[in-house]
Write an enzyme that holds these catalytic residues in place. Structure first.
Site, PDB file in Angstrom:
ATOM      1  N   HIS A 120       0.816  -1.218   0.000  1.00  0.00           N
ATOM      2  CA  HIS A 120       0.000   0.000   0.000  1.00  0.00           C
ATOM      3  C   HIS A 120       0.846   1.262   0.000  1.00  0.00           C
ATOM      4  O   HIS A 120       0.393   2.313   0.463  1.00  0.00           O
ATOM      5  CB  HIS A 120      -0.976  -0.022   1.194  1.00  0.00           C
ATOM      6  CG  HIS A 120      -2.016  -1.106   1.076  1.00  0.00           C
ATOM      7  ND1 HIS A 120      -2.723  -1.601   2.151  1.00  0.00           N
ATOM      8  CD2 HIS A 120      -2.462  -1.797  -0.018  1.00  0.00           C
ATOM      9  CE1 HIS A 120      -3.561  -2.545   1.730  1.00  0.00           C
ATOM     10  NE2 HIS A 120      -3.419  -2.692   0.420  1.00  0.00           N
ATOM     11  N   ALA A 240       1.299  -8.998  19.002  1.00  0.00           N
ATOM     12  CA  ALA A 240       2.436  -9.476  18.201  1.00  0.00           C
ATOM     13  C   ALA A 240       3.759  -9.363  18.966  1.00  0.00           C
ATOM     14  O   ALA A 240       4.606 -10.249  18.873  1.00  0.00           O
ATOM     15  CB  ALA A 240       2.511  -8.680  16.900  1.00  0.00           C
TER      16      ALA A 240
HETATM   17  C1  BJW Z   1      -3.022  -6.387  16.579  1.00  0.00           C
HETATM   18  C2  BJW Z   1      -2.470  -5.661  17.635  1.00  0.00           C
HETATM   19  C3  BJW Z   1      -1.262  -6.136  18.197  1.00  0.00           C
HETATM   20  C4  BJW Z   1      -4.308  -4.700  17.012  1.00  0.00           C
HETATM   21  N1  BJW Z   1      -0.695  -7.223  17.709  1.00  0.00           N
HETATM   22  N2  BJW Z   1      -2.432  -7.466  16.120  1.00  0.00           N
HETATM   23  C5  BJW Z   1     -14.926  -6.452  -3.064  1.00  0.00           C
HETATM   24  C6  BJW Z   1     -14.056  -7.462  -3.387  1.00  0.00           C
HETATM   25  C7  BJW Z   1     -12.746  -7.194  -3.679  1.00  0.00           C
HETATM   26  C8  BJW Z   1     -12.256  -5.914  -3.631  1.00  0.00           C
HETATM   27  C9  BJW Z   1     -13.122  -4.915  -3.299  1.00  0.00           C
HETATM   28  C10 BJW Z   1     -14.432  -5.168  -3.038  1.00  0.00           C
HETATM   29  N3  BJW Z   1     -15.048  -3.985  -2.786  1.00  0.00           N
HETATM   30  C11 BJW Z   1     -14.129  -3.004  -2.882  1.00  0.00           C
HETATM   31  C12 BJW Z   1     -12.963  -3.548  -3.186  1.00  0.00           C
HETATM   32  C13 BJW Z   1     -11.699  -2.876  -3.360  1.00  0.00           C
HETATM   33  C14 BJW Z   1     -11.068  -2.356  -2.090  1.00  0.00           C
HETATM   34  C15 BJW Z   1     -11.423  -3.185  -0.855  1.00  0.00           C
HETATM   35  O1  BJW Z   1     -10.789  -4.159  -0.518  1.00  0.00           O
HETATM   36  N4  BJW Z   1     -12.423  -2.788  -0.111  1.00  0.00           N
HETATM   37  C16 BJW Z   1     -12.884  -3.587   1.032  1.00  0.00           C
HETATM   38  C17 BJW Z   1     -12.717  -2.772   2.313  1.00  0.00           C
HETATM   39  C18 BJW Z   1     -14.276  -4.009   0.769  1.00  0.00           C
HETATM   40  N5  BJW Z   1      -9.661  -2.447  -2.356  1.00  0.00           N
HETATM   41  C19 BJW Z   1      -9.027  -1.510  -3.075  1.00  0.00           C
HETATM   42  O2  BJW Z   1      -9.599  -0.518  -3.508  1.00  0.00           O
HETATM   43  C20 BJW Z   1      -7.559  -1.744  -3.362  1.00  0.00           C
HETATM   44  N6  BJW Z   1      -7.305  -1.597  -4.737  1.00  0.00           N
HETATM   45  C21 BJW Z   1      -7.856  -2.409  -5.647  1.00  0.00           C
HETATM   46  O3  BJW Z   1      -8.580  -3.332  -5.336  1.00  0.00           O
HETATM   47  O4  BJW Z   1      -7.499  -2.088  -6.939  1.00  0.00           O
HETATM   48  C22 BJW Z   1      -8.254  -2.686  -7.961  1.00  0.00           C
HETATM   49  C23 BJW Z   1      -9.472  -1.819  -8.141  1.00  0.00           C
HETATM   50  C24 BJW Z   1      -9.335  -0.634  -8.814  1.00  0.00           C
HETATM   51  C25 BJW Z   1     -10.453   0.164  -8.975  1.00  0.00           C
HETATM   52  C26 BJW Z   1     -11.680  -0.222  -8.436  1.00  0.00           C
HETATM   53  C27 BJW Z   1     -11.775  -1.410  -7.732  1.00  0.00           C
HETATM   54  C28 BJW Z   1     -10.659  -2.215  -7.589  1.00  0.00           C
HETATM   55  C29 BJW Z   1      -6.700  -0.714  -2.649  1.00  0.00           C
HETATM   56  C30 BJW Z   1      -6.727  -0.866  -1.168  1.00  0.00           C
HETATM   57  C31 BJW Z   1      -5.951   0.276  -0.523  1.00  0.00           C
HETATM   58  C32 BJW Z   1      -6.017   0.218   0.996  1.00  0.00           C
HETATM   59  N7  BJW Z   1      -5.533   1.465   1.505  1.00  0.00           N
HETATM   60  C33 BJW Z   1      -5.419   1.624   2.959  1.00  0.00           C
HETATM   61  C34 BJW Z   1      -4.963   3.077   3.249  1.00  0.00           C
HETATM   62  C35 BJW Z   1      -3.467   3.240   2.949  1.00  0.00           C
HETATM   63  C36 BJW Z   1      -3.018   4.630   3.156  1.00  0.00           C
HETATM   64  C37 BJW Z   1      -3.144   5.101   4.596  1.00  0.00           C
HETATM   65  O5  BJW Z   1      -2.651   4.447   5.531  1.00  0.00           O
HETATM   66  O6  BJW Z   1      -3.741   6.147   4.795  1.00  0.00           O
HETATM   67  O7  BJW Z   1      -4.517   0.662   3.489  1.00  0.00           O
HETATM   68  S1  BJW Z   1      -6.959   1.278   3.793  1.00  0.00           S
HETATM   69  C38 BJW Z   1      -6.192   0.586   5.212  1.00  0.00           C
HETATM   70  O8  BJW Z   1      -6.596  -0.804   5.338  1.00  0.00           O
HETATM   71  C39 BJW Z   1      -4.669   0.567   4.920  1.00  0.00           C
HETATM   72  C40 BJW Z   1      -4.278  -0.795   5.429  1.00  0.00           C
HETATM   73  O9  BJW Z   1      -3.060  -1.207   4.842  1.00  0.00           O
HETATM   74  C41 BJW Z   1      -5.463  -1.642   5.067  1.00  0.00           C
HETATM   75  C42 BJW Z   1      -5.563  -2.925   5.874  1.00  0.00           C
HETATM   76  O10 BJW Z   1      -5.755  -2.658   7.207  1.00  0.00           O
HETATM   77  P1  BJW Z   1      -5.065  -3.562   8.319  1.00  0.00           P
HETATM   78  O11 BJW Z   1      -3.592  -3.441   8.252  1.00  0.00           O
HETATM   79  O12 BJW Z   1      -5.631  -4.915   8.284  1.00  0.00           O
HETATM   80  O13 BJW Z   1      -5.493  -2.762   9.658  1.00  0.00           O
HETATM   81  P2  BJW Z   1      -6.858  -2.901  10.503  1.00  0.00           P
HETATM   82  O14 BJW Z   1      -6.959  -1.686  11.341  1.00  0.00           O
HETATM   83  O15 BJW Z   1      -8.015  -3.232   9.656  1.00  0.00           O
HETATM   84  O16 BJW Z   1      -6.597  -4.172  11.429  1.00  0.00           O
HETATM   85  C43 BJW Z   1      -5.613  -4.162  12.440  1.00  0.00           C
HETATM   86  C44 BJW Z   1      -5.586  -5.543  13.054  1.00  0.00           C
HETATM   87  O17 BJW Z   1      -4.528  -5.569  14.010  1.00  0.00           O
HETATM   88  C45 BJW Z   1      -6.871  -5.913  13.798  1.00  0.00           C
HETATM   89  O18 BJW Z   1      -7.255  -7.237  13.422  1.00  0.00           O
HETATM   90  C46 BJW Z   1      -6.436  -5.885  15.274  1.00  0.00           C
HETATM   91  O19 BJW Z   1      -7.147  -6.841  16.072  1.00  0.00           O
HETATM   92  C47 BJW Z   1      -4.980  -6.230  15.174  1.00  0.00           C
HETATM   93  N8  BJW Z   1      -4.117  -5.758  16.291  1.00  0.00           N
HETATM   94  N9  BJW Z   1      -3.257  -4.611  17.985  1.00  0.00           N
HETATM   95  C48 BJW Z   1      -1.262  -7.879  16.730  1.00  0.00           C
HETATM   96  N10 BJW Z   1      -0.645  -5.483  19.299  1.00  0.00           N
END
Ligand code: BJW
Ligand code: ZN
Length: 254
Positions: A120, A240
């Protein structure tokens, strides 16, 4: 938990190629907020639609730029934690370790991991919103920013377009080479350690499925159960920074 830890340790011990797939949770103990945790996550206090989309940037570039300056400042003030450091020890143990992260911080690198795959993007690599050219960090305003600060983005030296953070917003494609490398590694690993991710953002969230389909073990480390209950999945509940060192101690005495 004891049995799962023992099974996970055995899988790790026997693995030659290990993929570490990390999400925001791995940096939580370094003081970087996750996105979706209900009380402490970024999105508990901020609307991602207003800050983390190309549409938001077009509408209010200074608000979005200020938001990422503030987040970059948070990261620069943070230090890698025990989980980031444990991954480096794992690589030092002679196994092939590929680190794939969804995070835009540089804590894996600062702990000493090499060749980290950023799905990302990164807070440290701004680019032009208009012509997409990368901009050197030293050409970017370095001012310390407060949460909620509004800071006009610097301009591109080629086309005078506004600079934007080099991160991947919803609806944007992942960097092609990073995604290819991630798929390749997921398909060829023996064990994937999926650490601190809610597993809801596609396509990144499909990597554990790819690893499972290719016959690998997937070991989740998370305070909440994110297991999909596949036969080769294991769930280690906890932070973690505690669980990963305990697992490596047990598996590899490191
Ligand atoms: C601990 C802890 C400790 C806490 N120890 N653990 C349907 C099907 C397929 C795809 C899609 C769909 N509908 C829409 C889409 C597309 C969309 C998507 O996936 N949406 C879903 C939400 C539905 N995806 C996209 O748009 C991606 N691009 C794409 O698909 O391109 C093709 C396309 C083009 C045009 C149209 C459609 C498709 C791009 C995704 C970009 C994500 N960007 C972000 C922001 C980055 C910039 C920023 O930081 O500002 O990335 S969103 C945000 O979520 C960030 C993260 O990398 C990402 C994942 O989050 P993560 O890391 O999992 O964090 P959390 O907070 O969710 O979870 C934290 C976890 O840690 C929890 O489980 C806690 O319990 C745990 N935890 N303390 C261990 N101490
Ligand atoms: Zn430009």
């Amino acid at each position: 938990m004891i049995d799962v830890l023992a099974n996970a340790a055995t899988a790790l011990q026997q693995a030659r190629h290990i993929v570490v797939f990390s999400g925001a949770g791995i940096s939580a103990e370094s003081g970087i907020p996750t996105f979706r945790d209900q009380l402490t996550g970024l999105w508990a206090r901020h609307d991602p639609q207003l800050l983390e989309t190309a549409k938001a940037f077009r509408k209010n570039p200074a608000l979005v730029w200020g938001w990422y300056l503030w987040r970059r400042q948070q990261v620069l003030q943070a230090q890698p934690n025990a989980a980031h450091r444990a991954i480096v020890r794992l690589a030092d143990s002679g196994r092939q370790v590929t680190v794939i992260t969804q995070n835009i911080d540089d804590l894996h690198e600062r702990a000493g991991s090499q060749g980290v795959v950023h799905l990302h993007g990164s807070l440290m690599t701004p680019k032009c919103f208009a012509c997409h050219r990368a901009a050197a960090l030293n050409s970017v305003e370095q001012s310390i920013s407060e949460e909620g600060a509004v800071v006009e983005p610097p301009r591109c030296s080629h086309c005078n377009g506004r600079l934007r953070p080099g991160v991947v917003w919803f609806g944007e494609d992942l960097p092609t080479e990073a995604w290819k490398a991630a798929v390749q590694a997921a398909r060829h690993c023996d064990v994937m350690l999926s650490i601190g991710t809610s597993g809801v953002v596609m396509p990144a969230a499909s990597l554990p499925d790819l690893a499972l389909a290719a016959g690998a073990f997937v070991i989740h480390i998370n305070p909440i159960d994110v297991c999909m209950d596949e036969p080769k999945e294991m769930m280690l509940i906890g932070d973690a920074g505690h669980v990963l060192p305990a697992l490596l101690e047990r598996a590899l005495a490191i």
